[in-house]
Design a protein around this motif. Structure first.
Motif, PDB file in Angstrom:
ATOM      1  N   GLY A 130       0.815  -1.219   0.000  1.00 32.56           N
ATOM      2  CA  GLY A 130       0.000   0.000   0.000  1.00 32.56           C
ATOM      3  C   GLY A 130       0.839   1.255   0.000  1.00 32.56           C
ATOM      4  O   GLY A 130       0.531   2.225  -0.685  1.00 32.56           O
ATOM      5  N   ILE A 131       1.920   1.224   0.762  1.00 29.18           N
ATOM      6  CA  ILE A 131       2.819   2.380   0.763  1.00 29.18           C
ATOM      7  C   ILE A 131       3.448   2.544  -0.617  1.00 29.18           C
ATOM      8  O   ILE A 131       3.558   3.655  -1.138  1.00 29.18           O
ATOM      9  CB  ILE A 131       3.887   2.229   1.864  1.00 29.18           C
ATOM     10  N   TYR A 132       3.825   1.447  -1.249  1.00 30.10           N
ATOM     11  CA  TYR A 132       4.364   1.501  -2.603  1.00 30.10           C
ATOM     12  C   TYR A 132       3.328   2.062  -3.581  1.00 30.10           C
ATOM     13  O   TYR A 132       3.667   2.809  -4.497  1.00 30.10           O
ATOM     14  CB  TYR A 132       4.808   0.102  -3.035  1.00 30.10           C
ATOM     15  N   ALA A 133       2.058   1.735  -3.377  1.00 28.42           N
ATOM     16  CA  ALA A 133       0.997   2.169  -4.285  1.00 28.42           C
ATOM     17  C   ALA A 133       0.752   3.676  -4.237  1.00 28.42           C
ATOM     18  O   ALA A 133       0.130   4.221  -5.148  1.00 28.42           O
ATOM     19  CB  ALA A 133      -0.296   1.416  -3.981  1.00 28.42           C
ATOM     20  N   ILE A 134       1.251   4.345  -3.216  1.00 32.46           N
ATOM     21  CA  ILE A 134       1.087   5.804  -3.142  1.00 32.46           C
ATOM     22  C   ILE A 134       1.672   6.462  -4.382  1.00 32.46           C
ATOM     23  O   ILE A 134       1.134   7.448  -4.878  1.00 32.46           O
ATOM     24  CB  ILE A 134       1.727   6.360  -1.854  1.00 32.46           C
ATOM     25  N   ARG A 135       2.742   5.890  -4.922  1.00 34.76           N
ATOM     26  CA  ARG A 135       3.369   6.485  -6.098  1.00 34.76           C
ATOM     27  C   ARG A 135       2.407   6.549  -7.284  1.00 34.76           C
ATOM     28  O   ARG A 135       2.531   7.408  -8.142  1.00 34.76           O
ATOM     29  CB  ARG A 135       4.651   5.743  -6.468  1.00 34.76           C
ATOM     30  N   PHE A 136       1.449   5.642  -7.371  1.00 33.97           N
ATOM     31  CA  PHE A 136       0.509   5.634  -8.483  1.00 33.97           C
ATOM     32  C   PHE A 136      -0.447   6.827  -8.448  1.00 33.97           C
ATOM     33  O   PHE A 136      -1.025   7.189  -9.464  1.00 33.97           O
ATOM     34  CB  PHE A 136      -0.278   4.327  -8.522  1.00 33.97           C
ATOM     35  N   LEU A 137      -0.633   7.427  -7.271  1.00 38.40           N
ATOM     36  CA  LEU A 137      -1.464   8.629  -7.194  1.00 38.40           C
ATOM     37  C   LEU A 137      -0.835   9.789  -7.959  1.00 38.40           C
ATOM     38  O   LEU A 137      -1.523  10.676  -8.444  1.00 38.40           O
ATOM     39  CB  LEU A 137      -1.669   9.044  -5.736  1.00 38.40           C
ATOM     40  N   PHE A 138       0.485   9.785  -8.050  1.00 35.98           N
ATOM     41  CA  PHE A 138       1.212  10.907  -8.642  1.00 35.98           C
ATOM     42  C   PHE A 138       1.916  10.527  -9.928  1.00 35.98           C
ATOM     43  O   PHE A 138       2.698  11.305 -10.453  1.00 35.98           O
ATOM     44  CB  PHE A 138       2.221  11.445  -7.621  1.00 35.98           C
ATOM     45  N   ASP A 139       1.652   9.326 -10.460  1.00 37.18           N
ATOM     46  CA  ASP A 139       2.311   8.847 -11.659  1.00 37.18           C
ATOM     47  C   ASP A 139       1.571   9.358 -12.894  1.00 37.18           C
ATOM     48  O   ASP A 139       0.439   8.981 -13.150  1.00 37.18           O
ATOM     49  CB  ASP A 139       2.342   7.325 -11.652  1.00 37.18           C
ATOM     50  N   SER A 140       2.221  10.221 -13.647  1.00 34.99           N
ATOM     51  CA  SER A 140       1.564  10.809 -14.818  1.00 34.99           C
ATOM     52  C   SER A 140       1.466   9.818 -15.984  1.00 34.99           C
ATOM     53  O   SER A 140       0.633   9.998 -16.869  1.00 34.99           O
ATOM     54  CB  SER A 140       2.321  12.055 -15.281  1.00 34.99           C
ATOM     55  N   SER A 141       2.262   8.753 -16.007  1.00 38.38           N
ATOM     56  CA  SER A 141       2.194   7.804 -17.106  1.00 38.38           C
ATOM     57  C   SER A 141       0.880   7.028 -17.101  1.00 38.38           C
ATOM     58  O   SER A 141       0.399   6.614 -18.160  1.00 38.38           O
ATOM     59  CB  SER A 141       3.372   6.834 -17.060  1.00 38.38           C
ATOM     60  N   THR A 142       0.265   6.813 -15.931  1.00 39.96           N
ATOM     61  CA  THR A 142      -1.016   6.115 -15.898  1.00 39.96           C
ATOM     62  C   THR A 142      -2.126   6.992 -16.451  1.00 39.96           C
ATOM     63  O   THR A 142      -3.101   6.496 -16.991  1.00 39.96           O
ATOM     64  CB  THR A 142      -1.388   5.662 -14.477  1.00 39.96           C
ATOM     65  N   GLU A 143      -1.962   8.303 -16.364  1.00 37.17           N
ATOM     66  CA  GLU A 143      -2.968   9.203 -16.915  1.00 37.17           C
ATOM     67  C   GLU A 143      -2.908   9.199 -18.439  1.00 37.17           C
ATOM     68  O   GLU A 143      -3.908   9.287 -19.119  1.00 37.17           O
ATOM     69  CB  GLU A 143      -2.777  10.610 -16.378  1.00 37.17           C
ATOM     70  N   ARG A 144      -1.719   9.093 -19.016  1.00 36.98           N
ATOM     71  CA  ARG A 144      -1.566   9.083 -20.468  1.00 36.98           C
ATOM     72  C   ARG A 144      -2.058   7.785 -21.067  1.00 36.98           C
ATOM     73  O   ARG A 144      -2.477   7.737 -22.206  1.00 36.98           O
ATOM     74  CB  ARG A 144      -0.107   9.299 -20.847  1.00 36.98           C
ATOM     75  N   ALA A 145      -1.996   6.679 -20.309  1.00 42.80           N
ATOM     76  CA  ALA A 145      -2.371   5.370 -20.830  1.00 42.80           C
ATOM     77  C   ALA A 145      -3.867   5.254 -21.076  1.00 42.80           C
ATOM     78  O   ALA A 145      -4.311   4.413 -21.825  1.00 42.80           O
ATOM     79  CB  ALA A 145      -1.901   4.274 -19.872  1.00 42.80           C
ATOM     80  N   GLN A 146      -4.656   6.085 -20.466  1.00 43.74           N
ATOM     81  CA  GLN A 146      -6.109   5.961 -20.585  1.00 43.74           C
ATOM     82  C   GLN A 146      -6.649   6.759 -21.706  1.00 43.74           C
ATOM     83  O   GLN A 146      -6.544   7.705 -22.151  1.00 43.74           O
ATOM     84  CB  GLN A 146      -6.804   6.347 -19.293  1.00 43.74           C
TER      85      GLN A 146
END
Length: 73
Positions: free
Chosen positions: A57-73
């Protein structure tokens, strides 16, 4: 990442951090906030699993701020 996805991720992170606290200290943050018995007795193996879930869960915090996941959608 959409609003619903972001909210779901935040809830997953909160739950994982709570399990980390249960695994390390046998202390339940959610129960402490909303009432109930805040100390949980757990076996050694279950505490290891709780800690691993919490670290994930602590590792998953990075996904809140990862801009690459926003581009993938």
């Amino acid at each position: 990442m959409g609003g619903f996805s972001r909210a779901a991720l935040v809830l997953v992170i909160i739950g994982a951090v709570n399990w980390l606290l249960v695994g390390l200290f046998q202390w339940d943050l959610v129960t402490a906030i909303f009432g109930g018995d805040i100390v949980r007795e757990s076996s050694g193996i279950s505490r290891i699993v709780y800690v691993l879930v919490g670290l994930a869960g602590i590792y998953a915090i990075r996904f809140l701020f990862d801009s690459s996941t926003e581009r993938a959608q």
